[in-house]
Design an enzyme around this catalytic site. Structure first.
Site, PDB file in Angstrom:
ATOM      1  N   LYS A 178      -9.135   3.066  -2.785  1.00 11.94           N
ATOM      2  CA  LYS A 178      -9.474   2.378  -1.540  1.00 11.94           C
ATOM      3  C   LYS A 178     -10.875   2.769  -1.079  1.00 11.94           C
ATOM      4  O   LYS A 178     -11.251   3.944  -1.112  1.00 11.94           O
ATOM      5  CB  LYS A 178      -8.436   2.736  -0.476  1.00 11.94           C
ATOM      6  CG  LYS A 178      -8.527   1.931   0.815  1.00 11.94           C
ATOM      7  CD  LYS A 178      -7.347   2.290   1.724  1.00 11.94           C
ATOM      8  CE  LYS A 178      -7.335   1.483   3.005  1.00 11.94           C
ATOM      9  NZ  LYS A 178      -6.182   1.837   3.866  1.00 11.94           N
TER      10      LYS A 178
ATOM     11  N   THR B 181      16.631   5.388  27.350  1.00 11.66           N
ATOM     12  CA  THR B 181      16.589   3.989  27.782  1.00 11.66           C
ATOM     13  C   THR B 181      15.403   3.668  28.682  1.00 11.66           C
ATOM     14  O   THR B 181      15.351   2.594  29.274  1.00 11.66           O
ATOM     15  CB  THR B 181      17.899   3.632  28.515  1.00 11.66           C
ATOM     16  OG1 THR B 181      18.046   4.479  29.661  1.00 11.66           O
ATOM     17  CG2 THR B 181      19.106   3.817  27.613  1.00 11.66           C
TER      18      THR B 181
ATOM     19  N   SER C 297       0.471  -2.579   6.937  1.00 16.08           N
ATOM     20  CA  SER C 297      -0.121  -2.980   8.211  1.00 16.08           C
ATOM     21  C   SER C 297       0.947  -2.946   9.301  1.00 16.08           C
ATOM     22  O   SER C 297       1.852  -3.786   9.311  1.00 16.08           O
ATOM     23  CB  SER C 297      -0.712  -4.396   8.086  1.00 16.08           C
ATOM     24  OG  SER C 297      -1.261  -4.831   9.307  1.00 16.08           O
TER      25      SER C 297
ATOM     26  N   LYS D  27      -0.064  -9.534  15.909  1.00 17.51           N
ATOM     27  CA  LYS D  27      -0.817  -8.973  14.785  1.00 17.51           C
ATOM     28  C   LYS D  27      -0.992  -9.997  13.657  1.00 17.51           C
ATOM     29  O   LYS D  27      -2.051 -10.051  13.021  1.00 17.51           O
ATOM     30  CB  LYS D  27      -0.086  -7.737  14.253  1.00 17.51           C
ATOM     31  CG  LYS D  27      -0.788  -7.008  13.101  1.00 17.51           C
ATOM     32  CD  LYS D  27      -2.038  -6.301  13.578  1.00 17.51           C
ATOM     33  CE  LYS D  27      -2.642  -5.386  12.518  1.00 17.51           C
ATOM     34  NZ  LYS D  27      -1.852  -4.148  12.332  1.00 17.51           N
TER      35      LYS D  27
ATOM     36  N   LYS E 179       4.477  14.653  31.027  1.00 15.69           N
ATOM     37  CA  LYS E 179       5.814  14.156  30.730  1.00 15.69           C
ATOM     38  C   LYS E 179       5.842  13.423  29.399  1.00 15.69           C
ATOM     39  O   LYS E 179       6.744  13.613  28.577  1.00 15.69           O
ATOM     40  CB  LYS E 179       6.298  13.209  31.833  1.00 15.69           C
ATOM     41  CG  LYS E 179       6.720  13.871  33.118  1.00 15.69           C
ATOM     42  CD  LYS E 179       7.373  12.837  34.033  1.00 15.69           C
ATOM     43  CE  LYS E 179       7.827  13.467  35.334  1.00 15.69           C
ATOM     44  NZ  LYS E 179       8.494  12.476  36.207  1.00 15.69           N
TER      45      LYS E 179
ATOM     46  N   CYS F  47      -5.681  -3.032   1.959  1.00 16.80           N
ATOM     47  CA  CYS F  47      -5.605  -3.107   3.423  1.00 16.80           C
ATOM     48  C   CYS F  47      -6.966  -3.128   4.119  1.00 16.80           C
ATOM     49  O   CYS F  47      -7.623  -4.161   4.162  1.00 16.80           O
ATOM     50  CB  CYS F  47      -4.727  -1.981   3.948  1.00 16.80           C
ATOM     51  SG  CYS F  47      -3.942  -2.377   5.537  1.00 16.80           S
TER      52      CYS F  47
ATOM     53  N   ILE G 191      19.435  -2.839  33.703  1.00 18.79           N
ATOM     54  CA  ILE G 191      18.910  -3.743  32.687  1.00 18.79           C
ATOM     55  C   ILE G 191      18.344  -3.003  31.473  1.00 18.79           C
ATOM     56  O   ILE G 191      18.467  -3.477  30.338  1.00 18.79           O
ATOM     57  CB  ILE G 191      17.860  -4.692  33.311  1.00 18.79           C
ATOM     58  CG1 ILE G 191      17.565  -5.852  32.354  1.00 18.79           C
ATOM     59  CG2 ILE G 191      16.588  -3.940  33.691  1.00 18.79           C
ATOM     60  CD1 ILE G 191      16.811  -6.990  33.006  1.00 18.79           C
TER      61      ILE G 191
ATOM     62  N   SER H 145      24.202   2.535  32.251  1.00 18.06           N
ATOM     63  CA  SER H 145      24.213   2.696  33.708  1.00 18.06           C
ATOM     64  C   SER H 145      24.652   1.450  34.459  1.00 18.06           C
ATOM     65  O   SER H 145      24.902   1.522  35.664  1.00 18.06           O
ATOM     66  CB  SER H 145      22.813   3.081  34.179  1.00 18.06           C
ATOM     67  OG  SER H 145      21.912   1.998  33.987  1.00 18.06           O
ATOM     68  N   GLY H 146      24.703   0.322  33.777  1.00 14.06           N
ATOM     69  CA  GLY H 146      24.896  -0.935  34.477  1.00 14.06           C
ATOM     70  C   GLY H 146      23.582  -1.589  34.846  1.00 14.06           C
ATOM     71  O   GLY H 146      23.555  -2.669  35.437  1.00 14.06           O
TER      72      GLY H 146
ATOM     73  N   SER I   3      19.233   0.001  30.093  1.00 15.15           N
ATOM     74  CA  SER I   3      20.281   0.484  29.197  1.00 15.15           C
ATOM     75  C   SER I   3      21.055  -0.668  28.585  1.00 15.15           C
ATOM     76  O   SER I   3      21.556  -0.563  27.455  1.00 15.15           O
ATOM     77  CB  SER I   3      21.224   1.444  29.931  1.00 15.15           C
ATOM     78  OG  SER I   3      21.907   0.807  30.989  1.00 15.15           O
TER      79      SER I   3
ATOM     80  N   GLU J 230       0.836  -1.207   0.000  1.00 20.92           N
ATOM     81  CA  GLU J 230       0.000   0.000   0.000  1.00 20.92           C
ATOM     82  C   GLU J 230       0.871   1.259   0.000  1.00 20.92           C
ATOM     83  O   GLU J 230       1.831   1.365   0.766  1.00 20.92           O
ATOM     84  CB  GLU J 230      -0.883  -0.029   1.248  1.00 20.92           C
ATOM     85  CG  GLU J 230      -1.781   1.181   1.440  1.00 20.92           C
ATOM     86  CD  GLU J 230      -2.624   1.085   2.703  1.00 20.92           C
ATOM     87  OE1 GLU J 230      -3.533   1.917   2.874  1.00 20.92           O
ATOM     88  OE2 GLU J 230      -2.392   0.169   3.519  1.00 20.92           O
TER      89      GLU J 230
END
Length: 533
Positions: free
Chosen positions: A108, A388, A170, A176, A503, A144, A286, A283-284, A288, A41
Site C-alpha cells: 500500500k 442504553t 472502509s 459513506k 465520563k 483502499c 425509548i 425502563s419503559g 432502552s 484489505e
C-alpha cells in the site's frame, strides 16, 4: 473474464477462520466461472489489526497462513490482503496467489492517519505499482486509501494496467457509500480504467464494515452493486476492455442502513467475543426500547434478558410498556424493585447527609443500584450488559458513572436522540415492537417526581443540531450562533460537552455510525484550559 468480488466478514487475529472464509469464497467464485477473486484489505489478518502487527510472531503467523492458503486454493487466482513484514518494516500488502504460489505482492502506498485510522503507526508506505496478467488482461492492484487521492491509480495505468482492482476495509458511517461512489468516479476520470471495489463486511469493536462492494465501467457508471451488511460473493464480466453491467442492489433509507449497522455491530461483538447473551435494563423509555429491539434482531430473543428495576418514581405506564415489549419480543423478563436497596443506602448515608438537601446524589444512587444489579447478573450468568445511553446524553454528560453507564457494550452510543426516534419508527415499520406510548411520551430518567429530560437540557432537536455542528463538523460556537441558534443554548451545550470528557473516557465502546463518534476519532484532553466560548 469473470472477476469475483468476495465481500466477507473477517475477524482480527482469526487466521484460521479468515483463511476458511477466503477458501470458501474462492470455491464459490470458481463454481461461478470466475478466473479471479478479490478479497478485502487485510482479509487474512482482519482489519484493523492495530498493535498486533508490532509483534513479529503475528506477522510470521500471517506469512505461514498465506503460504498455506496459496497451496490450497481451488485453481483460481486470488488476491489476498495481509500484513507483510520485511526485516524491521511492515507493509499493508496484497498478494496474488496463483497455481499454489505467491506470484505478485503489492504494498500500500498511501497510509491514512486521520479519523479512526492510525496506519502510519504500523506500516511503511511503498510507491511501486503492481500489475499482473491473467487471461490476457493486465490487472492493477490498489488498496483502499490509495484511490482516495489522485496518482496511484494513474501509476497502475502507466505500468500497463487495463483494469484496476481495489481491496478495501472502509468503515461505515452515514452516507459513506455516496462518497465512495464519487471518489471512484474521480479515479475513473483520472486513469480511464474500470474499477472493481471490494469492501469488507462485519463488526470489529466499535467499527462496522458495510460491504456494499461495487464496480464502475470506463464511463464511471455503476455496473455492480452488492448489498450492505451481508457476506456475498458476486461476479462481474470484463470483456473487450470494459466491465459489463451486472446485478445492482437498490439504495435504501438512512434508517434502514443505520439499523442494520447497529444489529451487525452487536451480533459480531457478542459472537466474536464468545458471550452467551446480553442483559439490559428495560425502563419503559425509548432508548432502552430501541436497544432491546436491536439486541433481539441481532441475536435472537433466546439470548436477550431484559430487566425492569422500578423505583418509587417509576410510572405505572413504564412498567406496562416494558412488560408489553418484553412479552411481544419473547425475551426473558425480570422485575427487580430497587426501593429496598435505595432505602438501605439512604439509611446508611443518613448520618453523613444530615442537614443536606436532596439533589442529584440521590438520583445517581438509583442509577448506580441498577448498574450494580445488572453487573451482578452479568457476573453470575456470563451475559454482557448492553448500556442504553444515546449520543446526545453522552455528549452533555446526562448519564451516571457506574450507573446507567455500567456495562460492556454501548449499542446506541453514536445515535443522537432525534435519530433514536427515527429508528424506532423504522423498526415499527418492519413489525410492531415498540408501543406508541413509548415514542410519544416526553422522555424522562424517572429519578425524581415528574422528571423530564427537558428540565435539565435544551430540546433535543436543538441540542442535537448544536452537538453535530460542534462535535462532528468542528464548527466554532460563534459559527453555530451565526446559523441562528441562541447564544445561551450554544454556550450551554458546548460547556457541557467539554466538561464531561472524563465520563466518556470511562464509557464502554459502542457502534460508530457517524463521521465522528465518541471513540477512536474523538481525542480531546480531559484536563484543558482552552476556552472557545
Amino acid at each position: 473474464m469473470q472477476i469475483a468480488v468476495a465481500q466477507i466478514n473477517c475477524t482480527v487475529g482469526d487466521l484460521e477462520g479468515n483463511s476458511r472464509r477466503i477458501l470458501a469464497a474462492a470455491t464459490t467464485a470458481r463454481t461461478q466461472g470466475a478466473s479471479l477473486v478479490v478479497t478485502p484489505e487485510l482479509a487474512l489478518s482482519g482489519y484493523p489489526p492495530e498493535d498486533l502487527v508490532l509483534r513479529g510472531a503475528f506477522n510470521r503467523a500471517c506469512a505461514t497462513a498465506l503460504q498455506d492458503l496459496a497451496e490450497n486454493l481451488p485453481g483460481i487466482a486470488t488476491i489476498v490482503g495481509f500484513p507483510l513484514q520485511e526485516g524491521a518494516l511492515v507493509y499493508n500488502a496484497a498478494a496474488v496467489l496463483r497455481d499454489g504460489k505467491i506470484t505478485h505482492i503489492y504494498r500500500k502506498y498511501r497510509l491514512p492517519n486521520y479519523s479512526v485510522f492510525d496506519e502510519e503507526r504500523y506500516f511503511e508506505p511503498s510507491n511501486r505499482p503492481c500489475v499482473f496478467e491473467l487471461d490476457g488482461v493486465k490487472i492493477g492492484v490498489n488498496i483502499c486509501e490509495d484511490v482516495w487521492l489522485p496518482g496511484t491509480a494513474s501509476a497502475a495505468r502507466d505500468a500497463g494496467a487495463e483494469l484496476l482492482v481495489v481491496l478495501n476495509a472502509s468503515p461505515y458511517h452515514i452516507n459513506k457509500q455516496r462518497t465512495r461512489h464519487q471518489v471512484m468516479r474521480d479515479r475513473v476520470a483520472e486513469c480511464g480504467l474500470p474499477i472493481v471495489y471490494t469492501d469488507m463486511v462485519g463488526g470489529q469493536d466499535e467499527l462496522v464494515f458495510d460491504g456494499a462492494s461495487f464496480a464502475l465501467n470506463r464511463r464511471g457508471e455503476i455496473v455492480l452493486q452488492l448489498a450492505e451488511f451481508e457476506e456475498q460473493v458476486a461476479c462481474i464480466e470484463y470483456h473487450d476492455g470494459d466491465l459489463i453491467k451486472s446485478a445492482i442492489t437498490p439504495d435504501r433509507s438512512i434508517e434502514a442502513s443505520v439499523y442494520d449497522a447497529l444489529c451487525l455491530g452487536v451480533s459480531d461483538y457478542i459472537g466474536k467475543n464468545g458471550f452467551p447473551g446480553v442483559l439490559l435494563g428495560l425502563s419503559g423509555g425509548i432508548d432502552s426500547a430501541l436497544t432491546l429491539c436491536i439486541a433481539v434482531d441481532a441475536l435472537g430473543a433466546d439470548k436477550v434478558h431484559a430487566v425492569m428495576m422500578p423505583s418509587q418514581y417509576t410510572a405505572g405506564i413504564s412498567l406496562e410498556d416494558a412488560r408489553s415489549m418484553a412479552d411481544g419480543l419473547g425475551v426473558k423478563y425480570s422485575v427487580i424493585p430497587i426501593m429496598p436497596v435505595f432505602d438501605s443506602f439512604l439509611a446508611t448515608l443518613a448520618p453523613e447527609f444530615k442537614d443536606t438537601q436532596i439533589d442529584t446524589t440521590e438520583e445517581n444512587l438509583q442509577a448506580r443500584i441498577r448498574g450494580t444489579l445488572l453487573m451482578a447478573l452479568s457476573n453470575k450468568f456470563g451475559a454482557i450488559v448492553l448500556t442504553t445511553g444515546n449520543k446526545s446524553e453522552m455528549a452533555v454528560g446526562y448519564s451516571t458513572l457506574y450507573g446507567d453507564m455500567a456495562g460492556g457494550f454501548a449499542v446506541i452510543k453514536d445515535i443522537s436522540k432525534t435519530l433514536v426516534y427515527r429508528l424506532c419508527h423504522y423498526r415499527n415499520s418492519l413489525g410492531a415492537a415498540i408501543p406508541e406510548r413509548v415514542i410519544v411520551r416526553p422522555p424522562s430518567a424517572e429519578l425524581r417526581p415528574d422528571q423530564k429530560d427537558q428540565d435539565s437540557l435544551p430540546p433535543y432537536d436543538i441540542l442535537d443540531a448544536i452537538m453535530e455542528a460542534y462535535m462532528e463538523r468542528n464548527r466554532s460556537p460563534q459559527e453555530i450562533i451565526d446559523q441562528g441558534f441562541r447564544r445561551e443554548d450554544v454556550e450551554r451545550v458546548v460547556k457541557l460537552i467539554k466538561r464531561n470528557e472524563y465520563k466518556r473516557r470511562q464509557a464502554p465502546i459502542g457502534v460508530r455510525i457517524t463521521e465522528r463518534g465518541f471513540g477512536k476519532d474523538w481525542r480531546y484532553p480531559i484536563t484543558s484550559k482552552y476556552q472557545d466560548i
